[in-house]
Write a protein that holds these residues in place. Sequence first.
Motif, PDB file in Angstrom:
ATOM      1  N   ALA A  25       0.835  -1.204   0.000  1.00 28.52           N
ATOM      2  CA  ALA A  25       0.000   0.000   0.000  1.00 28.52           C
ATOM      3  C   ALA A  25       0.870   1.254   0.000  1.00 28.52           C
ATOM      4  N   ALA A  26       0.763   2.042  -1.066  1.00 33.33           N
ATOM      5  CA  ALA A  26       1.425   3.342  -1.133  1.00 33.33           C
ATOM      6  C   ALA A  26       0.610   4.356  -0.321  1.00 33.33           C
ATOM      7  N   PRO A  27       1.149   5.554  -0.097  1.00 34.05           N
ATOM      8  CA  PRO A  27       0.347   6.577   0.592  1.00 34.05           C
ATOM      9  C   PRO A  27      -1.003   6.774  -0.093  1.00 34.05           C
ATOM     10  N   GLY A  28      -2.054   6.783   0.706  1.00 28.41           N
ATOM     11  CA  GLY A  28      -3.403   6.969   0.162  1.00 28.41           C
ATOM     12  C   GLY A  28      -4.039   5.710  -0.374  1.00 28.41           C
ATOM     13  N   GLU A  29      -3.353   4.575  -0.236  1.00 26.64           N
ATOM     14  CA  GLU A  29      -3.875   3.309  -0.751  1.00 26.64           C
ATOM     15  C   GLU A  29      -4.166   2.329   0.373  1.00 26.64           C
ATOM     16  N   ALA A  30      -4.903   1.272   0.005  1.00 23.28           N
ATOM     17  CA  ALA A  30      -5.124   0.143   0.910  1.00 23.28           C
ATOM     18  C   ALA A  30      -5.001  -1.139   0.111  1.00 23.28           C
ATOM     19  N   VAL A  31      -4.518  -2.194   0.759  1.00 22.18           N
ATOM     20  CA  VAL A  31      -4.432  -3.507   0.127  1.00 22.18           C
ATOM     21  C   VAL A  31      -5.641  -4.330   0.551  1.00 22.18           C
ATOM     22  N   ILE A  32      -6.329  -4.904  -0.453  1.00 25.10           N
ATOM     23  CA  ILE A  32      -7.491  -5.761  -0.205  1.00 25.10           C
ATOM     24  C   ILE A  32      -7.093  -7.214  -0.446  1.00 25.10           C
ATOM     25  N   ALA A  33      -7.324  -8.073   0.546  1.00 27.65           N
ATOM     26  CA  ALA A  33      -7.238  -9.518   0.343  1.00 27.65           C
ATOM     27  C   ALA A  33      -8.564  -9.937  -0.290  1.00 27.65           C
ATOM     28  N   ILE A  34      -8.509 -10.336  -1.550  1.00 29.24           N
ATOM     29  CA  ILE A  34      -9.724 -10.520  -2.353  1.00 29.24           C
ATOM     30  C   ILE A  34     -10.405 -11.847  -2.017  1.00 29.24           C
ATOM     31  N   LYS A  35     -11.682 -11.768  -1.675  1.00 29.52           N
ATOM     32  CA  LYS A  35     -12.493 -12.955  -1.405  1.00 29.52           C
ATOM     33  C   LYS A  35     -13.360 -13.328  -2.608  1.00 29.52           C
ATOM     34  N   ALA A  36     -13.734 -12.335  -3.410  1.00 27.95           N
ATOM     35  CA  ALA A  36     -14.553 -12.571  -4.601  1.00 27.95           C
ATOM     36  C   ALA A  36     -14.211 -11.522  -5.648  1.00 27.95           C
TER      37      ALA A  36
END
Length: 326
Positions: A25-36
């Motif tokens: 995750a860069a500044p201003g970002e979020a990492v999503i662990a994808i479920k679907a």
Amino acid sequence: MKAILCSQYCQPDDLVLADVPDPVAAPGEAVIAIKAAALNFFDILMIQGKYQIKPPFPFSPAAEVAGVIESVGDGVTDLKVGDRVVASCGHNGARDKIALPANSIVKIPDNLDYDRAAGIIIIYGTALHALEDRASPKPGETLAVLGAAGGTGLAACELGKLMGLKVIACASSDEKLEFAKQHGAELTLNYAKEDLKEGLRKLTGGKGADIVFDPVGGAYAEAALRSTAWEGRFLVIGFAAGDIPKIPLNLALLKGCDIRGVFWGAWARLNPDKNRKNLEKLVQWTAEGKISSHVDRTFPLSQTAEALKVLAGRKAMGKVILHPGS
């Protein structure tokens, strides 16, 4: 992490399941662990190089994801690790994780499952934008929906009913039409058995449809336009039939009707605040059961090719979902 990669323009069977680095995750970002991750017809066009958007290689198909926030970058204050979320990513959804701008991510309530959440964004976002912003609808008007059992068509049936429109579902089989009736359609027309133009005129007492929602294109587009009412609105959604029709413009003159383009992706980029509010509204409606976000079937990430072929064969009634991590 695992990802389905398109490294050159190809067919679904040529896609490769590969290992790629985890996103950060860069500044201003979020990492999503994808479920679907939800698939759409344009994913097929994108991997073939036939879509208007051409991501750099290598990329993954799937433009909609739902999952759990795994990490956040500097400056992100409205999301935290563990939040259940949904987001539009344009591409790269067919993988285990993705980093996205935090302002593009919307939280989902606990009673909304990941599969249905992933399928909301594009089909319902497109249908809502088409009907609310482009169609100028009036309660009681007739809405003819082509491809009514497909993803976008089904969304238009459901939202049309919510808006107080009289929905006419048009599809190529009685099974699909019965399905559309369960999701908001009042009347039906099988255009594999009956002439589309004459059928719509008959169902509207000779007046024609006030609004035509056309994600199919091909040979059906001109027939549908010929069936519109005086001052009707013909909404150009897409071309699932494969062929982009050439419309005689004298029809627009003779009917005093409008041919209106619906490009949700461009509109969403130009109107991010309104698009986010639309998505939040659609998430709430789905959680409340007002719209179904119906899932036709699911596939593990390793069977992405099979999932895409279901869409290519126009076999899906509702959304086709991938499950990363399986």
